[in-house]
Motif scaffolding. Structure first.
Motif, PDB file in Angstrom:
ATOM      1  N   PRO A 162       0.835  -1.214   0.000  1.00 42.72           N
ATOM      2  CA  PRO A 162       0.000   0.000   0.000  1.00 42.72           C
ATOM      3  C   PRO A 162       0.859   1.249   0.000  1.00 42.72           C
ATOM      4  O   PRO A 162       1.902   1.312   0.650  1.00 42.72           O
ATOM      5  CB  PRO A 162      -0.809  -0.136   1.293  1.00 42.72           C
ATOM      6  N   PHE A 163       0.420   2.255  -0.774  1.00 39.89           N
ATOM      7  CA  PHE A 163       1.205   3.483  -0.841  1.00 39.89           C
ATOM      8  C   PHE A 163       0.900   4.426   0.320  1.00 39.89           C
ATOM      9  O   PHE A 163       1.605   5.424   0.503  1.00 39.89           O
ATOM     10  CB  PHE A 163       0.965   4.210  -2.174  1.00 39.89           C
ATOM     11  N   LYS A 164      -0.133   4.118   1.100  1.00 40.08           N
ATOM     12  CA  LYS A 164      -0.442   4.935   2.273  1.00 40.08           C
ATOM     13  C   LYS A 164      -1.154   4.063   3.299  1.00 40.08           C
ATOM     14  O   LYS A 164      -2.009   3.237   2.946  1.00 40.08           O
ATOM     15  CB  LYS A 164      -1.328   6.116   1.897  1.00 40.08           C
ATOM     16  N   VAL A 165      -0.785   4.264   4.549  1.00 38.44           N
ATOM     17  CA  VAL A 165      -1.408   3.548   5.663  1.00 38.44           C
ATOM     18  C   VAL A 165      -1.772   4.573   6.731  1.00 38.44           C
ATOM     19  O   VAL A 165      -0.916   5.366   7.160  1.00 38.44           O
ATOM     20  CB  VAL A 165      -0.480   2.472   6.249  1.00 38.44           C
ATOM     21  N   LEU A 166      -3.043   4.565   7.133  1.00 39.74           N
ATOM     22  CA  LEU A 166      -3.526   5.479   8.166  1.00 39.74           C
ATOM     23  C   LEU A 166      -4.017   4.680   9.365  1.00 39.74           C
ATOM     24  O   LEU A 166      -4.651   3.633   9.204  1.00 39.74           O
ATOM     25  CB  LEU A 166      -4.680   6.347   7.630  1.00 39.74           C
TER      26      LEU A 166
END
Length: 520
Positions: A206-210
């Motif tokens: 994943p290119f972003k993890v929140l």
């Protein structure tokens, strides 16, 4: 064995023993000299001596009878196993065999083994497997001068060879034309967008993890949604947060405190209103720009776990087993569907907004239509709760659904004919389904026991890729407005963003009488 070799052995009065599992090749005296040379050490040969001996001595299966007769005259009789015509010492435990010993053993085995029917090996030009093995292992040239590897066009092809010209002359012209057409079609297909989509590489990271603390791990809830204005809404316990894809800013939208909990949410098609279903059975509609609650809709006696917009009509499914249609503009109820015997898990409108699909905890999938209280279709093939529902934007009337842990299947139905088209067993709980807007593919998220995200092709149902990363059930799924990015939420309290689908193909203008050129 050749006659020259037999004479040589008789003159020297020596027996040749080939030991394939000894460290060195030993030459022992015959029976007459064994008593006198009992204490004499055996002579050893190095690599060069071994190669010379292998060139002189050839053990052939067709002449094993002669060899046995010579051995009986010079040595005492020994028991020979059935199917074995040579004597060798078995491999002792813990002892390694060298390359030269392996070659000796394979040489004996190849010579003694009779050719089998259907074997692809043919003895052409008296070149044996032993000769080829010698060439590759010891670097010896082949004894047959007719076969030279360097002179054969094995790894290269010369277009001007007379053999090819003769072959082309013998081919039927129609067959040759068909072949050329296939070659041309293959080149065109490889240059097409469909081929590029099929050969694309999807990043499995994943290119972003929140972080999403207090994201509920409940299969029956729907807690994330992505608006047409590129704003992601996430429900964390009793609060709703907004994340903007333009500036990565997170905003706390509303808070119900200790009085209630958020069970579902969904944006309207315009992306300026957010509907929130709560545990008390109420539906709150908020204005996104003003960040203010506009109205509260009542009608359910239990939690509202699923919501769906259709134009200006809001549809809600509850644990009280009913589906209610609301018109927020007129602030009244416009319809009600009752048919499920347990909680409503999923609701989805068709792309043309004429049909509504509902899945329940009673393992049933219903298809409804506005103005009718009787379902258009009832599907009961699933063996577990049906939460995952998706309509195809590429084929009219194509509906897909996924079952829970006891079912683990994805099924495809034609709502126009009420027939099941296809199904596939995924091996794990199906939590969400969603078709791509840009290509004829869909994505599924799963729970027990792999917690994976899978991209599929339709109608071949082949896996494009499998995305791993969540450590808990992937219960929530949403897609960006451009259809390229998906976001997944799981019980591990994280949101992960994936580049799952390609960009949408740009439509080419058509030159017609009414549209001679593209309007600028």
């Amino acid at each position: 064995m050749s006659t020259n070799t037999i004479k040589m052995l008789q003159q020297r009065n020596m027996d040749v023993e080939v030991s394939c599992f000894e460290d060195k090749l030993q030459i022992s005296p015959s029976k007459q000299n064994k008593e006198n040379s009992h204490h004499i050490k055996a002579k050893t040969c190095d690599m060069s001596d071994l190669i010379k001996m292998l060139n002189k001595v050839e053990i052939q299966s067709t002449q094993q009878g002669d060899q046995i007769e010579i051995e009986q005259d010079s040595t005492p009789k020994k028991q020979v196993q059935q199917g074995k015509t040579c004597r060798y010492i078995p491999l002792r435990s813990g002892q390694k065999q060298t390359l030269i010993e392996e070659f000796q053993y394979r040489e004996i085995e190849d010579e003694n083994q009779e050719p089998q029917k259907g074997s692809d090996y043919k003895d052409q030009g008296n070149v044996s497997l032993k000769d080829i093995y010698r060439m590759h292992v010891f670097g010896q040239p082949l004894q047959n001068e007719e076969l030279h590897w360097e002179q054969k066009n094995i790894f290269r092809f010369n277009d001007n060879t007379p053999q090819k010209r003769n072959i082309l002359q013998d081919i039927n012209p129609s067959v040759l034309e068909t072949y050329n057409n296939l070659i041309e079609y293959r080149e065109q297909f490889q240059n097409s967008l469909d081929y590029q989509y099929s050969q694309r590489k999807i990043n499995k990271v994943p290119f972003k993890v929140l972080d999403a603390p207090q994201l509920q791990d409940d299969f029956y809830l729907n807690l994330i949604d992505w608006s047409s204005q590129n704003v992601l809404s996430v429900a964390l316990s009793s609060c709703v947060y907004l994340w903007s894809a333009y500036n990565n800013r997170v905003t706390k939208f509303c808070d119900f405190g200790n009085n209630d909990v958020v069970c579902s949410l969904i944006w309207n098609p315009m992306g300026n209103q957010l509907a929130i279903g709560t545990g008390s059975g109420e539906i709150h509609i908020y204005d996104q720009e003003k960040m203010k609650r506009m109205q509260v809709i009542e009608g359910h006696s239990a939690r509202v776990g699923s919501l769906a917009w259709s134009g200006h009509t809001l549809c809600s499914g509850s644990k009280d087993r009913s589906i209610i249609l609301h018109d927020p503009r007129q602030k009244r109820q416009t319809g009600k569907f009752e048919g499920h015997k347990q909680e409503i898990c999923g609701l989805k409108w068709s792309p043309d907004e004429y049909q509504l699909a509902s899945g329940g905890n009673d393992n049933k999938l219903f298809v409804w239509r506005m103005g009718s209280q009787i379902p258009l279709a009832k599907f009961s093939q699933h063996q577990a709760a049906v939460k995952a529902i998706a309509w195809s934007p590429h084929r009219h009337g194509l509906l897909s659904s996924g079952g829970g842990t006891a079912d683990r299947t994805i099924r495809f139905f034609n709502t126009l004919t009420t027939e099941q088209l296809d199904w596939i067993d995924t091996g794990s709980q199906v939590c969400n389904l969603m078709f791509s807007k840009n290509v004829n593919e869909f994505v599924s998220t799963h729970g027990y026991s792999m917690n994976q995200i899978v991209c599929w092709k339709y109608p071949s149902l082949q896996k494009v890729t499998t995305l791993m990363g969540h450590t808990s059930r992937v219960l929530f799924l949403a897609m960006s407005p451009d259809g390229e990015t998906i976001v997944t939420g799981a019980g591990d309290e994280t949101l992960r963003f994936w580049n799952a689908f390609p960009k949408k193909e740009q439509a080419q203008p058509t030159n017609t009488i009414l549209l001679p050129q593209m309007i600028r």
